[in-house]
Motif scaffolding. Sequence first.
Motif, PDB file in Angstrom:
ATOM      1  N   GLY A  58       0.823  -1.194   0.000  1.00 11.23           N
ATOM      2  CA  GLY A  58       0.000   0.000   0.000  1.00 11.23           C
ATOM      3  C   GLY A  58       0.854   1.239   0.000  1.00 11.23           C
ATOM      4  N   PRO A  59       0.266   2.406  -0.215  1.00 15.69           N
ATOM      5  CA  PRO A  59       1.017   3.653  -0.210  1.00 15.69           C
ATOM      6  C   PRO A  59       1.751   3.859   1.114  1.00 15.69           C
ATOM      7  CG  PRO A  59      -1.209   4.007  -1.048  1.00 15.69           C
ATOM      8  CD  PRO A  59      -1.172   2.623  -0.504  1.00 15.69           C
ATOM      9  N   LEU A 122       1.549  -2.967  14.325  1.00 17.61           N
ATOM     10  CA  LEU A 122       2.209  -3.405  13.104  1.00 17.61           C
ATOM     11  C   LEU A 122       2.240  -2.349  12.006  1.00 17.61           C
ATOM     12  CD1 LEU A 122       0.610  -6.964  12.995  1.00 17.61           C
ATOM     13  CD2 LEU A 122       2.780  -6.308  14.028  1.00 17.61           C
ATOM     14  N   GLY A 123       1.467  -1.292  12.163  1.00 22.03           N
ATOM     15  CA  GLY A 123       1.477  -0.243  11.153  1.00 22.03           C
ATOM     16  C   GLY A 123       0.519  -0.494  10.008  1.00 22.03           C
ATOM     17  N   TRP A 124      -0.207  -1.585  10.035  1.00 23.11           N
ATOM     18  CA  TRP A 124      -1.245  -1.877   9.052  1.00 23.11           C
ATOM     19  C   TRP A 124      -2.281  -2.750   9.734  1.00 23.11           C
ATOM     20  CZ3 TRP A 124      -2.293  -6.979   7.658  1.00 23.11           C
ATOM     21  CH2 TRP A 124      -1.319  -7.926   8.015  1.00 23.11           C
ATOM     22  N   THR A 125      -3.448  -2.804   9.193  1.00 20.59           N
ATOM     23  CA  THR A 125      -4.489  -3.587   9.833  1.00 20.59           C
ATOM     24  C   THR A 125      -5.302  -4.338   8.788  1.00 20.59           C
ATOM     25  OG1 THR A 125      -6.269  -3.509  11.485  1.00 20.59           O
ATOM     26  CG2 THR A 125      -6.255  -1.772   9.808  1.00 20.59           C
ATOM     27  N   SER A 188      -8.906  -5.138  -1.306  1.00 14.97           N
ATOM     28  CA  SER A 188      -8.393  -3.834  -1.708  1.00 14.97           C
ATOM     29  C   SER A 188      -9.086  -2.728  -0.926  1.00 14.97           C
ATOM     30  CB  SER A 188      -8.615  -3.602  -3.210  1.00 14.97           C
ATOM     31  OG  SER A 188      -7.982  -4.611  -3.970  1.00 14.97           O
ATOM     32  N   HIS A 189      -8.272  -1.781  -0.483  1.00 10.51           N
ATOM     33  CA  HIS A 189      -8.716  -0.609   0.254  1.00 10.51           C
ATOM     34  C   HIS A 189      -7.902   0.557  -0.283  1.00 10.51           C
ATOM     35  CE1 HIS A 189      -9.061   2.169   3.713  1.00 10.51           C
ATOM     36  NE2 HIS A 189     -10.179   1.532   3.987  1.00 10.51           N
ATOM     37  N   PRO A 190      -8.399   1.782  -0.229  1.00  7.45           N
ATOM     38  CA  PRO A 190      -7.606   2.896  -0.760  1.00  7.45           C
ATOM     39  C   PRO A 190      -6.195   2.987  -0.196  1.00  7.45           C
ATOM     40  CG  PRO A 190      -9.849   3.632  -0.336  1.00  7.45           C
ATOM     41  CD  PRO A 190      -9.749   2.224   0.172  1.00  7.45           C
ATOM     42  N   ARG A 191      -5.988   2.488   1.026  1.00 11.13           N
ATOM     43  CA  ARG A 191      -4.666   2.596   1.646  1.00 11.13           C
ATOM     44  C   ARG A 191      -3.945   1.262   1.800  1.00 11.13           C
ATOM     45  NH1 ARG A 191      -6.057   5.466   7.117  1.00 11.13           N
ATOM     46  NH2 ARG A 191      -7.725   3.914   6.958  1.00 11.13           N
ATOM     47  N   LEU A 192      -4.567   0.173   1.355  1.00 11.18           N
ATOM     48  CA  LEU A 192      -3.964  -1.133   1.622  1.00 11.18           C
ATOM     49  C   LEU A 192      -4.488  -2.166   0.635  1.00 11.18           C
ATOM     50  CD1 LEU A 192      -2.069  -2.440   3.797  1.00 11.18           C
ATOM     51  CD2 LEU A 192      -4.149  -3.197   4.956  1.00 11.18           C
TER      52      LEU A 192
END
Length: 210
Positions: A58-59, A122-125, A188-192
């Motif tokens: 992701g970005p 973890l910095g992502w979910t 898919s998600h806009p950030r991940l």
Amino acid sequence: MSARGGFLLAGALLLVGCAAPTPREPPRVEAGVLWQQRAAQLQALDAWSFNGRAAVSGPGIASRTVRVSWSMAGDAYELAFMSVLGQRVAELSGGADGATLRLPREEPRSAGTPEELLDEALGWTAPVRGLRHWVLGLPAPSPLFGREPAELDPWGRLLGLDQDGWRVEFDRYTEAGGLELPQRLTLSHPRLRIRLLIDEWKLEHDGRRG
């Protein structure tokens, strides 16, 4: 190795699935009818578990691949994240009353939802509460979904859905315990973006182990 460091890998690892299944003749029964039968069977599962791999990108997020082990019994779940070399990186457990995250050499952390624990540590979910249904090929319970989802293949299996801000695509199914279950999913998600490949399913329904 820290929890974040355990996820960071040099270069992206591609998830490689097994060979594509042999094409079958489309059934003569309507997809909607087959979907109702499938949904009833999947909802009757008492417990399940799987081992697999997840590729995350992701970005602003370095591409990473982790091994995932997930077991579910009723509302109770246990999720283990490991490095590709098998090192335990994080353990997440919980149920309807909340979630607990355990990291190596750290005190356990608790929160109302598993998503906020993963993001903090973890910095992502990942959307754990929805994903517990999506991995079975079901939409999460919602009044916005009717009895028949719109995106079905001729065998009554979900091809894709949009829910809770996520786009879920079911790229491949496999047979396990007498049922056809997702083997490869893309979230898919806009950030991940998460690609999940399930290597092994274990099911429990009607008192029988599959």
